[in-house]
Design a protein around this motif. Sequence first.
Motif, PDB file in Angstrom:
ATOM      1  N   GLU A  85       0.833  -1.205   0.000  1.00 11.84           N
ATOM      2  CA  GLU A  85       0.000   0.000   0.000  1.00 11.84           C
ATOM      3  C   GLU A  85       0.869   1.257   0.000  1.00 11.84           C
ATOM      4  O   GLU A  85       0.550   2.235  -0.703  1.00 11.84           O
ATOM      5  CB  GLU A  85      -0.902  -0.013   1.239  1.00 11.84           C
ATOM      6  CG  GLU A  85      -1.827   1.196   1.364  1.00 11.84           C
ATOM      7  CD  GLU A  85      -2.919   1.232   0.326  1.00 11.84           C
ATOM      8  OE1 GLU A  85      -3.565   2.293   0.176  1.00 11.84           O
ATOM      9  OE2 GLU A  85      -3.141   0.202  -0.359  1.00 11.84           O
ATOM     10  N   LEU A  86       1.966   1.239   0.748  1.00  8.53           N
ATOM     11  CA  LEU A  86       2.883   2.376   0.741  1.00  8.53           C
ATOM     12  C   LEU A  86       3.476   2.590  -0.647  1.00  8.53           C
ATOM     13  O   LEU A  86       3.564   3.721  -1.132  1.00  8.53           O
ATOM     14  CB  LEU A  86       4.002   2.159   1.760  1.00  8.53           C
ATOM     15  CG  LEU A  86       3.672   2.453   3.220  1.00  8.53           C
ATOM     16  CD1 LEU A  86       4.812   1.986   4.119  1.00  8.53           C
ATOM     17  CD2 LEU A  86       3.417   3.932   3.434  1.00  8.53           C
ATOM     18  N   TRP A  87       3.887   1.502  -1.286  1.00  5.26           N
ATOM     19  CA  TRP A  87       4.460   1.604  -2.636  1.00  5.26           C
ATOM     20  C   TRP A  87       3.422   2.128  -3.623  1.00  5.26           C
ATOM     21  O   TRP A  87       3.726   2.996  -4.447  1.00  5.26           O
ATOM     22  CB  TRP A  87       4.984   0.245  -3.062  1.00  5.26           C
ATOM     23  CG  TRP A  87       5.562   0.230  -4.453  1.00  5.26           C
ATOM     24  CD1 TRP A  87       4.926  -0.107  -5.615  1.00  5.26           C
ATOM     25  CD2 TRP A  87       6.895   0.584  -4.822  1.00  5.26           C
ATOM     26  NE1 TRP A  87       5.769  -0.007  -6.683  1.00  5.26           N
ATOM     27  CE2 TRP A  87       7.002   0.426  -6.230  1.00  5.26           C
ATOM     28  CE3 TRP A  87       8.019   1.014  -4.109  1.00  5.26           C
ATOM     29  CZ2 TRP A  87       8.173   0.681  -6.931  1.00  5.26           C
ATOM     30  CZ3 TRP A  87       9.191   1.259  -4.814  1.00  5.26           C
ATOM     31  CH2 TRP A  87       9.249   1.104  -6.191  1.00  5.26           C
ATOM     32  N   LYS A  88       2.221   1.610  -3.514  1.00  7.72           N
ATOM     33  CA  LYS A  88       1.169   2.000  -4.457  1.00  7.72           C
ATOM     34  C   LYS A  88       0.780   3.465  -4.286  1.00  7.72           C
ATOM     35  O   LYS A  88       0.485   4.153  -5.269  1.00  7.72           O
ATOM     36  CB  LYS A  88      -0.058   1.100  -4.248  1.00  7.72           C
ATOM     37  CG  LYS A  88      -1.191   1.371  -5.225  1.00  7.72           C
ATOM     38  CD  LYS A  88      -2.309   0.338  -5.075  1.00  7.72           C
ATOM     39  CE  LYS A  88      -2.979   0.468  -3.736  1.00  7.72           C
ATOM     40  NZ  LYS A  88      -4.151  -0.434  -3.610  1.00  7.72           N
ATOM     41  N   THR A  89       0.770   3.959  -3.044  1.00  9.13           N
ATOM     42  CA  THR A  89       0.288   5.317  -2.792  1.00  9.13           C
ATOM     43  C   THR A  89       1.405   6.360  -2.748  1.00  9.13           C
ATOM     44  O   THR A  89       1.130   7.536  -2.501  1.00  9.13           O
ATOM     45  CB  THR A  89      -0.484   5.362  -1.458  1.00  9.13           C
ATOM     46  OG1 THR A  89       0.332   4.803  -0.423  1.00  9.13           O
ATOM     47  CG2 THR A  89      -1.781   4.581  -1.567  1.00  9.13           C
ATOM     48  N   THR A  90       2.637   5.933  -2.958  1.00  9.82           N
ATOM     49  CA  THR A  90       3.738   6.893  -3.025  1.00  9.82           C
ATOM     50  C   THR A  90       4.411   6.902  -4.391  1.00  9.82           C
ATOM     51  O   THR A  90       4.531   7.944  -5.028  1.00  9.82           O
ATOM     52  CB  THR A  90       4.799   6.602  -1.944  1.00  9.82           C
ATOM     53  OG1 THR A  90       5.225   5.233  -2.052  1.00  9.82           O
ATOM     54  CG2 THR A  90       4.247   6.848  -0.555  1.00  9.82           C
ATOM     55  N   VAL A  91       4.816   5.731  -4.860  1.00 13.92           N
ATOM     56  CA  VAL A  91       5.549   5.640  -6.122  1.00 13.92           C
ATOM     57  C   VAL A  91       4.611   5.574  -7.321  1.00 13.92           C
ATOM     58  O   VAL A  91       4.837   6.228  -8.337  1.00 13.92           O
ATOM     59  CB  VAL A  91       6.485   4.409  -6.109  1.00 13.92           C
ATOM     60  CG1 VAL A  91       7.224   4.278  -7.443  1.00 13.92           C
ATOM     61  CG2 VAL A  91       7.473   4.505  -4.956  1.00 13.92           C
ATOM     62  N   GLN A  92       3.539   4.807  -7.198  1.00 11.83           N
ATOM     63  CA  GLN A  92       2.666   4.563  -8.343  1.00 11.83           C
ATOM     64  C   GLN A  92       1.566   5.600  -8.508  1.00 11.83           C
ATOM     65  O   GLN A  92       0.791   5.515  -9.461  1.00 11.83           O
ATOM     66  CB  GLN A  92       2.040   3.166  -8.231  1.00 11.83           C
ATOM     67  CG  GLN A  92       3.067   2.049  -8.294  1.00 11.83           C
ATOM     68  CD  GLN A  92       2.429   0.675  -8.233  1.00 11.83           C
ATOM     69  OE1 GLN A  92       1.252   0.525  -7.914  1.00 11.83           O
ATOM     70  NE2 GLN A  92       3.208  -0.351  -8.538  1.00 11.83           N
ATOM     71  N   LYS A  93       1.472   6.548  -7.611  1.00 11.75           N
ATOM     72  CA  LYS A  93       0.474   7.610  -7.729  1.00 11.75           C
ATOM     73  C   LYS A  93       1.163   8.941  -7.985  1.00 11.75           C
ATOM     74  O   LYS A  93       2.253   9.202  -7.467  1.00 11.75           O
ATOM     75  CB  LYS A  93      -0.367   7.719  -6.436  1.00 11.75           C
ATOM     76  CG  LYS A  93      -1.234   6.508  -6.138  1.00 11.75           C
ATOM     77  CD  LYS A  93      -2.384   6.382  -7.106  1.00 11.75           C
ATOM     78  CE  LYS A  93      -3.280   5.201  -6.718  1.00 11.75           C
ATOM     79  NZ  LYS A  93      -4.371   5.009  -7.681  1.00 11.75           N
ATOM     80  N   LYS A  94       0.540   9.782  -8.785  1.00 13.91           N
ATOM     81  CA  LYS A  94       1.070  11.117  -9.009  1.00 13.91           C
ATOM     82  C   LYS A  94       1.015  11.913  -7.698  1.00 13.91           C
ATOM     83  O   LYS A  94       0.112  11.730  -6.878  1.00 13.91           O
ATOM     84  CB  LYS A  94       0.282  11.838 -10.093  1.00 13.91           C
ATOM     85  CG  LYS A  94       0.430  11.220 -11.473  1.00 13.91           C
ATOM     86  CD  LYS A  94      -0.349  12.024 -12.504  1.00 13.91           C
ATOM     87  CE  LYS A  94      -0.171  11.434 -13.900  1.00 13.91           C
ATOM     88  NZ  LYS A  94      -0.924  12.198 -14.929  1.00 13.91           N
TER      89      LYS A  94
END
Length: 305
Positions: A85-94
């Motif tokens: 979730e951290l990866w998705k909401t930091t790296v994969q989101k603008k």
Amino acid sequence: MKSFLAVLTVVATIVVIWYLACIPMNIKGVLDAAERAEEQVMPATAKERRNASALGLVAKNTFAINRVWSVERPRLPAPHQVAQELWKTTVQKKITSKRSLIYHGQVTLSATLLGFVIGTGLGILLAVGIVHSKVMDMSVMPWAIVSQTIPIIALAPMIIVVLYSIGVQGIIPKAIISAYLSFFPVVVGMVKGLRSPDAMQLDLLKTYSASTSQGFWKLRLPSSMPYLFASLKIGIAASLVGAIVGELPTGAVAGLGARLLAGSYYGQTVQIWSALFAAAILAALLVALLGFIERNVLQRMGMSA
């Protein structure tokens, strides 16, 4: 190398305990889901039901153990779920996305820094007054101590309501709550630092007929720097907590507190834990930045950090 291995061992132990704790926390929900799925596909005849029950018991337990670390809405999310979730909401989101933790972290960080500056300035001024005035020492210091006994979770809504009633909104209420939490460590640390010079050093200044202001700038203030930076590290973490707490009563739509609220409303425990870890990482970065500044300042002053 030994210190690195020690830290790695502690982290690995915490992760293992965390994974093991997920089993009793999440097993009931997984078993309930398995029973509901079993009832939907249960054979019609009694004999077939007995055979399916005997054969399916082991499969159900195996399914439960496998699923306990991947529940969609767990009571306790597994470490890899929080990391994903951290990866998705930091790296994969603008960064501009409302689902980005970096976006929400910036909102909380702005209130944190403003409150920290206000609290630090107020704390230093109070400390200087307390050290140089017996009246302030006897009157202000006890009130500063008593102020910290009031739970911030109870005080924050009062501050926000009062400020809203006079038209003060936005970042200011959160900054004031942050300042309230951060000023006290600075006061205590700065008072201790300003009083750290011993009697011989103070007597030496008197021998040279140094004024009070000269004694402050040439002796008391340099001596207080290690104490000040130690209190600033505590204050910046407290300021971040204050900013997050200040976002909770307002129903904010942006900020790490808003992510915690949204996760609580919709039962998204993974989102809650990821926001908590984002706050912890942000606090660690701020403390590390202060540590870097401390080393450089003390080295230039001829002191060791």
